[in-house]
Scaffold this motif. Sequence first.
Motif, PDB file in Angstrom:
ATOM      1  N   UNK A 443       0.852  -1.185   0.000  1.00 43.26           N
ATOM      2  CA  UNK A 443       0.000   0.000   0.000  1.00 43.26           C
ATOM      3  C   UNK A 443       0.890   1.238   0.000  1.00 43.26           C
ATOM      4  N   UNK A 444       0.967   1.969  -1.118  1.00 41.93           N
ATOM      5  CA  UNK A 444       1.814   3.168  -1.187  1.00 41.93           C
ATOM      6  C   UNK A 444       1.347   4.231  -0.202  1.00 41.93           C
ATOM      7  N   UNK A 445       2.260   5.123   0.133  1.00 42.39           N
ATOM      8  CA  UNK A 445       1.950   6.218   1.045  1.00 42.39           C
ATOM      9  C   UNK A 445       1.085   7.270   0.355  1.00 42.39           C
ATOM     10  N   UNK A 446       0.344   8.007   1.165  1.00 44.58           N
ATOM     11  CA  UNK A 446      -0.449   9.107   0.641  1.00 44.58           C
ATOM     12  C   UNK A 446       0.457  10.286   0.275  1.00 44.58           C
ATOM     13  N   UNK A 447      -0.058  11.171  -0.537  1.00 52.97           N
ATOM     14  CA  UNK A 447       0.709  12.347  -0.954  1.00 52.97           C
ATOM     15  C   UNK A 447       0.793  13.360   0.184  1.00 52.97           C
ATOM     16  N   UNK A 448       1.957  13.918   0.362  1.00 54.79           N
ATOM     17  CA  UNK A 448       2.186  14.984   1.345  1.00 54.79           C
ATOM     18  C   UNK A 448       1.727  16.313   0.747  1.00 54.79           C
ATOM     19  N   UNK A 449       0.935  17.071   1.486  1.00 56.03           N
ATOM     20  CA  UNK A 449       0.520  18.402   1.037  1.00 56.03           C
ATOM     21  C   UNK A 449       0.923  19.441   2.072  1.00 56.03           C
ATOM     22  N   UNK A 450       1.114  20.644   1.617  1.00 54.78           N
ATOM     23  CA  UNK A 450       1.528  21.728   2.506  1.00 54.78           C
ATOM     24  C   UNK A 450       0.791  23.003   2.125  1.00 54.78           C
ATOM     25  N   UNK A 451       0.243  23.677   3.131  1.00 58.26           N
ATOM     26  CA  UNK A 451      -0.320  25.012   2.931  1.00 58.26           C
ATOM     27  C   UNK A 451       0.742  26.016   3.371  1.00 58.26           C
ATOM     28  N   UNK A 452       1.185  26.813   2.416  1.00 61.05           N
ATOM     29  CA  UNK A 452       2.353  27.674   2.581  1.00 61.05           C
ATOM     30  C   UNK A 452       1.935  29.134   2.683  1.00 61.05           C
ATOM     31  N   UNK A 453       2.595  29.878   3.574  1.00 57.40           N
ATOM     32  CA  UNK A 453       2.348  31.316   3.702  1.00 57.40           C
ATOM     33  C   UNK A 453       3.651  32.018   4.009  1.00 57.40           C
ATOM     34  N   UNK A 454       3.794  33.212   3.478  1.00 58.60           N
ATOM     35  CA  UNK A 454       5.036  33.967   3.677  1.00 58.60           C
ATOM     36  C   UNK A 454       4.758  35.448   3.502  1.00 58.60           C
ATOM     37  N   UNK A 455       5.386  36.272   4.328  1.00 60.92           N
ATOM     38  CA  UNK A 455       5.405  37.710   4.090  1.00 60.92           C
ATOM     39  C   UNK A 455       6.838  38.198   4.255  1.00 60.92           C
TER      40      UNK A 455
END
Length: 641
Positions: A443-455
Motif C-alpha cells: 500500500x503506497x503512502x499518501x501524498x504529502x501536502x503543505x499550505x504555505x504562507x510567507x510575508x
Amino acid sequence: MTILASRCAVAAAVALCFAAPVQAQTDTVVISGSRFASDPSLLPIGATTITAAEIRRAGASDVNQAIRKIGGVYGRQSLTGSPDFGLDLRGFGTNSDQNVVIVVDGVRLSENEQISATLSTIPIDLVERIDIMRGGASVLYGEGATGGVIQIVTKRPKNGEHSGNVFTELGQYKSGEVRGSVVQGFNGFAIDASAGHQRTDNYRANNDFKQSRFNGGLHFDSGFGRVSLRADIARQDQRFAGGLSEARFNADPRQTLTPNDFGKMDSDRYTASWEHKVGAFDLAAELSHRKKDVDSYSFGSMYSYESKQSQFSPRVRHLAQFGGLLNELVTGFDFGHWNRVSESKYSAADATQRSKAIYVRDELKFGGRQQFRLAAGARRELFDKDTVDLPFNPNYSVKQAHNAWEVQGSMLAAPGLTAWAKAGQSYRVANADDNASTPLQNKPLQTQTSHDAEIGLDYAAGPFKADARVFRHNLENEIYYDPTIAPYGTNTNLAPTRRQGVELDGRYRFAPAWEVQGHFQQVDAEFRSGPNAGRELALVPKNTVTVRLAWLPSNGQSADIGVQRVSKQRYGGDFDNSCDARMPAYTTVDGRYARKFGQWELALTALNLFDKDHYSQAFSCRGGIYPDNGRQLKVSARYDF
C-alpha cells in the motif's frame, strides 16, 4: 495575533515577483521564476543570488559547496564520500532532498529516489549564477518544491566570444583536481565544452572518491529560434566509511567500521532545448533524458540498479501592454517518465512512474516602475506508479492526481522598500524508495501536502541590501521515516506537522574594497497534533548563520573568509524526543586568498580552518554518526585565455 502574523511584519509578495520583463536582452539572459528567459534586474524578490564572481572569489570547487557556503543553505555530510551534501531549505530534516527541486537551465535534476541531486557533475566554471528561492513553488515546478527551488543557470556563449580556462588543485587527504573549459562563439553558432577529473581520500578511512566528467553543448540561432543540444557525462567511484557511535567518534572520528564497502555510479544526461519569439508570444521547450547505473556493496551484499528518466516541458508566455499595465500569462505542460530496475538478493524490483501536468500563471504589473504586482497560478498533475518485486514486497499499481495553487502580491511601500506576501499549496508524492517500506505491505503512502504562507520586506539603497521573510508551512501526511513502528521502523505518513520561522539575508559594501554578506535562518519543526503534538522533528537545527567577508582591492589580490554556525539538533532516530542528548552545535570557518599575475591566478584555500570535530549527519541516539571533514588546505593555479 498568530505567531506568523506577529513575525510577518517583516515580509509580503515574493512569488509574485517571480516574473519576467517584457523582453530578454541578448547578452544578459537568466532563467526567471516564470520559467522564461528574463533580464536579471527582475529576478524574484527575496531570492538569494550567487554570482559567478562570488563563486570564484570564495574558491567553491562545485555547485553544492557554493550553495552551502555562499548561499547559507544548511547541508548534511554525504554518506558516499561525494561532495553532494544533502541540502535543506526550511528544516525538512531526513527528507530535505525530497522537499527541494533542483533545476539546471530549466531541466529538473532532482531524483525520484531518496538520494541527493548530483550537482558535482555540473561544471562550476560554466555557471553564470545560482538562484535560491525558498518556499512552496509547486505551481511552476511540480512535486517536491515545498522547501523551495534552486536554479542553476549556465553561461550562454555570445557571438564572437572566445574564452576558456585550465585549473589544477592539490590538497590534503591526497585530493587533487584538474579541469578545463572552452567557449567559442561564431555568427549564429556556438560551442562550449568542459572536462575534469578529481579524486580525494577524504577525511575518513575507506572514504575515497573519484569522478571524471565531460560536459558539452552546441547552440544554434536561426529564424526558427535558438536550439541547444547538451551532453553531461560523469563516472564516479566511491568507498563508504559508514557510521560511528558517539564513543568511537570521540576516540577517532577518522576511523571506519566498514573497510570493504564501496560503490560506483555512471550518469549520462542529454538535453535538447528550444526557444523562439513570435510577436508577443515566447515559446520554449526542453527535452531531456538521463540514464544512471549504480552498483554498491555494503552489509556483505551487492546491490545494483539502472534508472532512466525522460522529461518534456513545452510552454508559452504572452506579454501584453495596456497603458501602464503589463500582463504576463504563462502556461505549459510537464511530462515525465522514470523507471528503475534493481538487482540484489533482497530485491529485484521494477519500479515505474509516469507523470503529466498542466499549469497556468498570470501576473499583472502596474504603476510607475512596476510598483504593484499581483499574480495567481494553479497546477494539475497526474501520476501513475507501478512496482513489481515478486516474490518480495512491495507490489502495487496506483494512480494519483494532485493540485497546487498560489496567490501573490507585492508593492513598493517606500523608496527602496518593497513588501510582499504569498500563500499557496504545494505537494510531494512518495517516491519508489519511500514506498519500498510502508506500514501496510503493497500500500503506497499518501501524498504529502503543505499550505504555505510567507510575508517579507526587501530594502535596497546604494551599497546596502537586505531581505526579511517570515514563513509557515502546515503539512498533512508528511512523508517521513518513523523508527518507532515495529519491528524495525518504516516510512510513513505523519500526523500533521509544521515548519515556521524567520529568514534574513543581507549584504553591505562598507568600503570600496570590503563587502560583508550573511544569511540567518531560525526554524521550528514540530508536530502540531496527534500523539506527538509539540514534539520536535529530528535533524533540524533551530538556528543557522552564515557570514562572509570579502576583500577586493584593485591590485589583483582578493581574499574571502566565511563563518557558519549551526545550533544543536535532535538525532535522526530521536522521533519521540526521548534521547538524553542532542547533536552538538558547531562553528566552521573557511577562507581563500588569491593573487593574479596576468592571465594566471594562484590561490590558497582552507576548509574547516580551525579543525573543528563535528558532524551534521547522525541516524540514532548518540550513534549512526557520519563525521564531517577536518581541516583541509589546498593550493591551486588557474590560467584564463
